[in-house]
Design a protein around this motif. Structure first.
Motif, PDB file in Angstrom:
ATOM      1  N   THR A  67       9.891  10.298  12.700  1.00 37.75           N
ATOM      2  CA  THR A  67       8.632  10.023  13.393  1.00 37.75           C
ATOM      3  C   THR A  67       8.080  11.312  13.981  1.00 37.75           C
ATOM      4  N   PRO A  68       6.774  11.534  13.869  1.00 33.20           N
ATOM      5  CA  PRO A  68       6.175  12.714  14.494  1.00 33.20           C
ATOM      6  C   PRO A  68       6.312  12.703  16.009  1.00 33.20           C
ATOM      7  N   ALA A  69       6.530  11.518  16.620  1.00 33.38           N
ATOM      8  CA  ALA A  69       6.629  11.437  18.072  1.00 33.38           C
ATOM      9  C   ALA A  69       7.728  12.344  18.611  1.00 33.38           C
ATOM     10  N   ALA A  70       8.768  12.571  17.817  1.00 35.55           N
ATOM     11  CA  ALA A  70       9.889  13.390  18.274  1.00 35.55           C
ATOM     12  C   ALA A  70       9.512  14.863  18.427  1.00 35.55           C
ATOM     13  N   MET A  71       8.390  15.265  17.843  1.00 43.68           N
ATOM     14  CA  MET A  71       7.958  16.654  18.020  1.00 43.68           C
ATOM     15  C   MET A  71       7.699  16.965  19.482  1.00 43.68           C
ATOM     16  N   ALA A  72       7.293  15.955  20.256  1.00 44.16           N
ATOM     17  CA  ALA A  72       6.934  16.180  21.656  1.00 44.16           C
ATOM     18  C   ALA A  72       8.089  16.749  22.466  1.00 44.16           C
ATOM     19  N   MET A  87       8.540   7.674   6.214  1.00 46.64           N
ATOM     20  CA  MET A  87       8.832   6.351   5.657  1.00 46.64           C
ATOM     21  C   MET A  87       7.701   5.353   5.860  1.00 46.64           C
ATOM     22  N   ASP A  88       6.891   5.548   6.891  1.00 44.37           N
ATOM     23  CA  ASP A  88       5.783   4.631   7.198  1.00 44.37           C
ATOM     24  C   ASP A  88       4.627   5.424   7.786  1.00 44.37           C
ATOM     25  N   GLU A  89       3.439   4.851   7.680  1.00 46.31           N
ATOM     26  CA  GLU A  89       2.278   5.433   8.353  1.00 46.31           C
ATOM     27  C   GLU A  89       2.247   4.842   9.763  1.00 46.31           C
ATOM     28  N   LEU A  90       3.068   5.406  10.648  1.00 45.18           N
ATOM     29  CA  LEU A  90       3.296   4.809  11.954  1.00 45.18           C
ATOM     30  C   LEU A  90       2.033   4.759  12.804  1.00 45.18           C
ATOM     31  N   SER A  91       1.117   5.678  12.585  1.00 48.38           N
ATOM     32  CA  SER A  91      -0.107   5.696  13.380  1.00 48.38           C
ATOM     33  C   SER A  91      -0.972   4.467  13.135  1.00 48.38           C
ATOM     34  N   ALA A  92      -0.741   3.748  12.034  1.00 47.57           N
ATOM     35  CA  ALA A  92      -1.522   2.552  11.714  1.00 47.57           C
ATOM     36  C   ALA A  92      -0.927   1.285  12.296  1.00 47.57           C
ATOM     37  N   PHE A  93       0.248   1.380  12.928  1.00 49.92           N
ATOM     38  CA  PHE A  93       0.893   0.197  13.484  1.00 49.92           C
ATOM     39  C   PHE A  93       0.252  -0.185  14.813  1.00 49.92           C
ATOM     40  N   LEU A 103       0.459  14.904  16.511  1.00 50.96           N
ATOM     41  CA  LEU A 103       1.852  15.304  16.356  1.00 50.96           C
ATOM     42  C   LEU A 103       2.236  15.403  14.884  1.00 50.96           C
ATOM     43  N   GLU A 104       1.657  14.538  14.044  1.00 47.79           N
ATOM     44  CA  GLU A 104       1.963  14.636  12.623  1.00 47.79           C
ATOM     45  C   GLU A 104       1.374  15.911  12.027  1.00 47.79           C
ATOM     46  N   VAL A 105       0.176  16.281  12.446  1.00 48.30           N
ATOM     47  CA  VAL A 105      -0.401  17.549  11.987  1.00 48.30           C
ATOM     48  C   VAL A 105       0.535  18.696  12.356  1.00 48.30           C
ATOM     49  N   GLU A 106       1.059  18.658  13.580  1.00 42.43           N
ATOM     50  CA  GLU A 106       1.978  19.710  14.027  1.00 42.43           C
ATOM     51  C   GLU A 106       3.264  19.693  13.202  1.00 42.43           C
ATOM     52  N   PRO A 236       5.401 -12.291   2.484  1.00 38.85           N
ATOM     53  CA  PRO A 236       4.012 -12.604   2.844  1.00 38.85           C
ATOM     54  C   PRO A 236       3.388 -11.536   3.734  1.00 38.85           C
ATOM     55  N   PHE A 237       3.237 -10.345   3.177  1.00 41.72           N
ATOM     56  CA  PHE A 237       2.660  -9.263   3.962  1.00 41.72           C
ATOM     57  C   PHE A 237       1.147  -9.435   4.085  1.00 41.72           C
ATOM     58  N   ALA A 238       0.658  -9.233   5.306  1.00 38.84           N
ATOM     59  CA  ALA A 238      -0.789  -9.186   5.500  1.00 38.84           C
ATOM     60  C   ALA A 238      -1.329  -7.926   4.840  1.00 38.84           C
ATOM     61  N   LEU A 239      -2.562  -7.976   4.428  1.00 32.86           N
ATOM     62  CA  LEU A 239      -3.199  -6.796   3.829  1.00 32.86           C
ATOM     63  C   LEU A 239      -4.104  -6.173   4.875  1.00 32.86           C
ATOM     64  N   ASN A 240      -3.590  -5.169   5.569  1.00 30.21           N
ATOM     65  CA  ASN A 240      -4.332  -4.511   6.634  1.00 30.21           C
ATOM     66  C   ASN A 240      -3.899  -3.044   6.709  1.00 30.21           C
ATOM     67  N   GLU A 241      -4.360  -2.339   7.721  1.00 30.83           N
ATOM     68  CA  GLU A 241      -4.053  -0.914   7.819  1.00 30.83           C
ATOM     69  C   GLU A 241      -2.554  -0.646   7.939  1.00 30.83           C
ATOM     70  N   SER A 242      -1.833  -1.567   8.581  1.00 31.99           N
ATOM     71  CA  SER A 242      -0.405  -1.338   8.790  1.00 31.99           C
ATOM     72  C   SER A 242       0.417  -1.514   7.515  1.00 31.99           C
ATOM     73  N   THR A 243      -0.151  -2.164   6.497  1.00 32.89           N
ATOM     74  CA  THR A 243       0.584  -2.359   5.237  1.00 32.89           C
ATOM     75  C   THR A 243      -0.002  -1.555   4.080  1.00 32.89           C
ATOM     76  N   ARG A 244      -0.995  -0.748   4.382  1.00 31.46           N
ATOM     77  CA  ARG A 244      -1.682  -0.008   3.313  1.00 31.46           C
ATOM     78  C   ARG A 244      -0.741   0.921   2.559  1.00 31.46           C
ATOM     79  N   PHE A 245       0.231   1.498   3.256  1.00 29.85           N
ATOM     80  CA  PHE A 245       1.098   2.501   2.632  1.00 29.85           C
ATOM     81  C   PHE A 245       2.559   2.065   2.537  1.00 29.85           C
ATOM     82  N   ILE A 246       2.862   0.790   2.769  1.00 22.81           N
ATOM     83  CA  ILE A 246       4.267   0.399   2.806  1.00 22.81           C
ATOM     84  C   ILE A 246       4.866   0.299   1.406  1.00 22.81           C
TER      85      ILE A 246
END
Length: 345
Positions: A67-72, A87-93, A103-106, A236-246
């Protein structure tokens, strides 16, 4: 060492709670006193991890980020190689911190290697770094293959009538509760078994009914016993931003268990399994019903042969061997000796 997310407790002073798991990996959980501000908690984690590494790590260091959060709290810590395992696009969750994008850019600017956990993620990251590699979900065939050997039926499943359609995993914004309710309504004689924690959604909003069974979380070790006594796997995954890249790991896990699978049209599932006829794809409740009824009529032997041929190419051992080779190349380019690993989750 693997660093887990911090836990806030009533404790006299911050510290690392260390545990060595059976595989020999050391797991560190930062324990932060209750009432500590976010900024102070970040500084505390940096200090705890930095001190531990100074005292215990005399060799080369690889920082492996999930996770990019650990960069902090690790950006200033010295290392010899940085890996971003995306592994996931965590910013979309739901509930994700807006700071994740920066943080991901960094992290992308700091990373030597980027691993993408699926084709969609790879496409999204390949132009943002010059050393990105696609590693879709792998599979522990032996573990989930236990389901094909007839293990005992779990007690909390024994009273559920058949046919049984099962799901395991986190139930959150990625789960289409309305679709489940609609399918269960269309086929009241089918029974739907849901395993996993409910996170970030109100449990009161979960569909009820006599044919939907919420069994709660189960251990990874116990999953094959449940899958062995289901008739179909349901995703039964919803089709939304959080599942776009799973790229759901449970797809090959269901297949290794020998379960026919019906999934909503998640792109990575379609491309990797749907186009080969290994998984049925369904968009609506009526489509799910029709797909399951097709599977009820389909001979399984030829399908299982194709499933096993596909899974034989995707073991975790194969994935790790390929990753190790890339890491070795990166280290050799800088004439670095064999590394030690530090992982941040």
């Amino acid at each position: 060492m693997v660093v887990e997310e911090p836990v806030h407790e009533d404790c006299p002073a911050p510290h690392l709670r260390m545990e060595t798991v059976p595989s020999g990996i050391r797991v560190a959980v930062p324990i932060i006193p209750l009432g500590t501000s976010f900024e102070d908690a970040v500084a505390i984690q940096e200090g705890l991890i930095g001190s531990w590494l100074s005292e215990h790590s005399a060799g080369q260091r690889i920082f492996w980020y999930y996770t990019p959060a650990a960069m902090a709290f690790t950006r200033s810590l010295p290392r010899d190689l940085t890996i971003y395992d995306n592994m996931d696009e965590l910013s979309a969750f739901r509930g994700a911190s807006p700071s994740l994008l920066g943080l991901e850019v960094e992290l992308l600017g700091r990373a030597d290697i980027v691993f993408a956990g699926g084709a969609s993620l790879y496409e999204a990251k390949q132009n943002r770094h010059d050393n990105v590699h696609c590693f879709p979900s792998s599979i522990d065939v032996n573990h989930f293959g236990r389901a094909r050997k007839g293990p005992p039926e779990p007690m909390d499943l024994a009273e559920v009538p058949r046919p049984r359609l099962g799901f395991f995993g986190v139930v959150d914004e990625r789960f289409d509760v309305d679709l489940l309710a609609s399918v269960a309504s269309l086929r009241p004689d089918w029974h739907f078994v849901m395993i996993g924690p409910v996170v970030k959604i109100d449990p009161a909003l979960l569909p009820g009914g006599s044919n939907i069974h919420w069994l709660g979380p189960k251990s990874y070790d116990d999953l094959p016993e449940y899958l062995a006594h289901w008739d179909f796997g349901l995703m039964p995954f919803a089709l939304n931003e959080s599942t776009r890249f799973i790229s759901p790991t449970k797809t090959p896990e269901f297949l290794a268990a020998g379960l026919p699978v019906v999934s909503t049209p998640v792109r990575d599932v379609i491309d990797a399994y749907g186009k080969e006829g290994l998984v049925e794809i369904a968009s609506t409740a009526a489509d799910v019903v029709a797909a399951v009824e097709r599977l009820m009529r389909r001979p399984q032997e030829a399908w299982l042969e194709r499933v096993d041929a596909r899974l034989a190419t995707g073991s975790w051992d194969t994935t790790w061997a390929a990753m190790q080779a890339m890491i070795g190349t990166a280290l050799s380019a800088a004439s670095r000796p064999a590394p030690r690993f530090a992982s941040t989750t």
